[in-house]
Design an enzyme around this catalytic site. Sequence first.
Site, PDB file in Angstrom:
ATOM      1  N   SER A  75       0.818  -1.210   0.000  1.00 12.33           N
ATOM      2  CA  SER A  75       0.000   0.000   0.000  1.00 12.33           C
ATOM      3  C   SER A  75       0.854   1.264   0.000  1.00 12.33           C
ATOM      4  O   SER A  75       1.936   1.298   0.595  1.00 12.33           O
ATOM      5  CB  SER A  75      -0.892   0.011   1.248  1.00 12.33           C
ATOM      6  OG  SER A  75      -1.538   1.265   1.410  1.00 12.33           O
TER       7      SER A  75
ATOM      8  N   TYR B 157      -2.398   5.451  -4.254  1.00 12.24           N
ATOM      9  CA  TYR B 157      -3.454   6.444  -4.065  1.00 12.24           C
ATOM     10  C   TYR B 157      -3.015   7.693  -4.817  1.00 12.24           C
ATOM     11  O   TYR B 157      -1.868   8.128  -4.681  1.00 12.24           O
ATOM     12  CB  TYR B 157      -3.644   6.792  -2.588  1.00 12.24           C
ATOM     13  CG  TYR B 157      -4.325   5.711  -1.785  1.00 12.24           C
ATOM     14  CD1 TYR B 157      -5.581   5.242  -2.136  1.00 12.24           C
ATOM     15  CD2 TYR B 157      -3.718   5.178  -0.651  1.00 12.24           C
ATOM     16  CE1 TYR B 157      -6.210   4.255  -1.386  1.00 12.24           C
ATOM     17  CE2 TYR B 157      -4.340   4.196   0.101  1.00 12.24           C
ATOM     18  CZ  TYR B 157      -5.585   3.742  -0.278  1.00 12.24           C
ATOM     19  OH  TYR B 157      -6.207   2.769   0.455  1.00 12.24           O
TER      20      TYR B 157
ATOM     21  N   THR C 123      -5.888   2.552  -7.063  1.00 17.66           N
ATOM     22  CA  THR C 123      -7.147   2.599  -6.334  1.00 17.66           C
ATOM     23  C   THR C 123      -7.966   3.799  -6.788  1.00 17.66           C
ATOM     24  O   THR C 123      -7.499   4.937  -6.746  1.00 17.66           O
ATOM     25  CB  THR C 123      -6.893   2.672  -4.817  1.00 17.66           C
ATOM     26  OG1 THR C 123      -6.238   1.463  -4.400  1.00 17.66           O
ATOM     27  CG2 THR C 123      -8.196   2.804  -4.045  1.00 17.66           C
TER      28      THR C 123
ATOM     29  N   LYS D 100      -8.500  -0.787  -9.248  1.00 23.76           N
ATOM     30  CA  LYS D 100      -9.192  -1.323  -8.066  1.00 23.76           C
ATOM     31  C   LYS D 100     -10.288  -0.371  -7.596  1.00 23.76           C
ATOM     32  O   LYS D 100     -10.073   0.837  -7.501  1.00 23.76           O
ATOM     33  CB  LYS D 100      -8.182  -1.540  -6.937  1.00 23.76           C
ATOM     34  CG  LYS D 100      -8.753  -2.121  -5.654  1.00 23.76           C
ATOM     35  CD  LYS D 100      -7.643  -2.384  -4.648  1.00 23.76           C
ATOM     36  CE  LYS D 100      -8.162  -3.004  -3.372  1.00 23.76           C
ATOM     37  NZ  LYS D 100      -8.907  -2.015  -2.549  1.00 23.76           N
TER      38      LYS D 100
ATOM     39  N   HIS E 210     -13.784  -1.403  -1.241  1.00 17.85           N
ATOM     40  CA  HIS E 210     -12.771  -0.992  -0.264  1.00 17.85           C
ATOM     41  C   HIS E 210     -13.047  -1.619   1.106  1.00 17.85           C
ATOM     42  O   HIS E 210     -12.845  -1.009   2.164  1.00 17.85           O
ATOM     43  CB  HIS E 210     -12.728   0.533  -0.137  1.00 17.85           C
ATOM     44  CG  HIS E 210     -11.350   1.083   0.104  1.00 17.85           C
ATOM     45  ND1 HIS E 210     -10.565   1.591  -0.894  1.00 17.85           N
ATOM     46  CD2 HIS E 210     -10.606   1.193   1.240  1.00 17.85           C
ATOM     47  CE1 HIS E 210      -9.420   2.009  -0.396  1.00 17.85           C
ATOM     48  NE2 HIS E 210      -9.419   1.757   0.902  1.00 17.85           N
TER      49      HIS E 210
END
Length: 387
Positions: free
Chosen positions: A107, A130, A156, A252, A276
């Site tokens: 992440s 992100y 994402t 995603k 999520h």
Amino acid sequence: MAAITCIDDLKQLYRRRTPRMFFDYAESGSYSEQTFRDNTEDFQKIRLRQKVAVDMSNRSTASTMIGQQVAMPVGLAPVGLTGMQRADGEIKAARAAEKFGVPFCLSTMSICSIEDVAAHTTKPFWFQLYVMKDEDFVDAILERARKAGCSALVLTLDLQILGQRHKDLKNGLSAPPRLTLPVMLDLATKWRWGLEMLQTKRRGFGNIVGHAKNVGDTSSLMSWTAEQFDERLDWTKIARIRDKWGGKLILKGILDAEDARIAADFGADAIVVSNHGGRQLDGALSSIRILPEIVEAVGKDIEIHLDGGIRSGQDVLKALALGAQATYIGRAFVYGLGAMGEAGVTRALEIIRKELDISLALCGERDVRALGRKNLLIPEGFFAEYR
């Protein structure tokens, strides 16, 4: 210690060994947590069709995910703050995934940095991004991921704005934790966690602190993060990132057939049907309930993966039978990590593969790639209920 036989056993041990704020961070959704609950409960409504007197020998759970050979079609999903669930958590989870033969996705909001994980693994892992307003930061982190050998980018799309998670606000979630009296009282009962944390220097967000402008420590990080999620993220910006990355791309956060069609036409390698983990739009459908509609819309044009609610190998089987080519676990591996470190992640993967393998056999199949709706018993109106 009692035998660990299922993911729930790991969860109970995880609860006892992990500080409350980090347990609650993983084990919660936004607002009423309806979608968070539906993700798991909807799996349980789908039943399996048992078959007998069939050859069950020579079974295989092996498959591929975006061209990568995997021991089973289950990846470790990107989970923020994994290094607060257990010291050096991302490194431990990545090692377990590598040894087991499944993908690990790091992440953006990890505690261990891209470089940390790369230094402690021998095979390429995936990186999740992100999108931030600071394009220089985005470009730099993509280059760091490329230099580290990351073999896929997971972008994402469903966190342009942060869904409110009541437990995190009430607990004063932070990394490292602020030492208030309630936190200190809780930490006093989590001595194993505390001892390991004292032995590592990785206690902040390693991908951001020291890399983003004017973010030199965790105090400046919180304000930076609050301002940086890009509310203007659209397909034009996604195209810019795709072109900048130039490698395998997974999108995603798809939960709508029209969005899935756009993603397929966009040229991504795969999409992840995901809400999520119920942490963003509370009231959205569960991932498994919306999956067939998305498969019907784009299943011949793009690889479809699913996350959200998977707690067993049977859940994996159901997702594959409904048309997903692969799945991800997030909370299930976090339970193992918090309970037993790297060995706990390995145990979670072993449990899921064993459950998948045995259920595959009892459904009369020998290869996970042969699964289909013929293997399921689905309640009447289950998928049409919300159309």
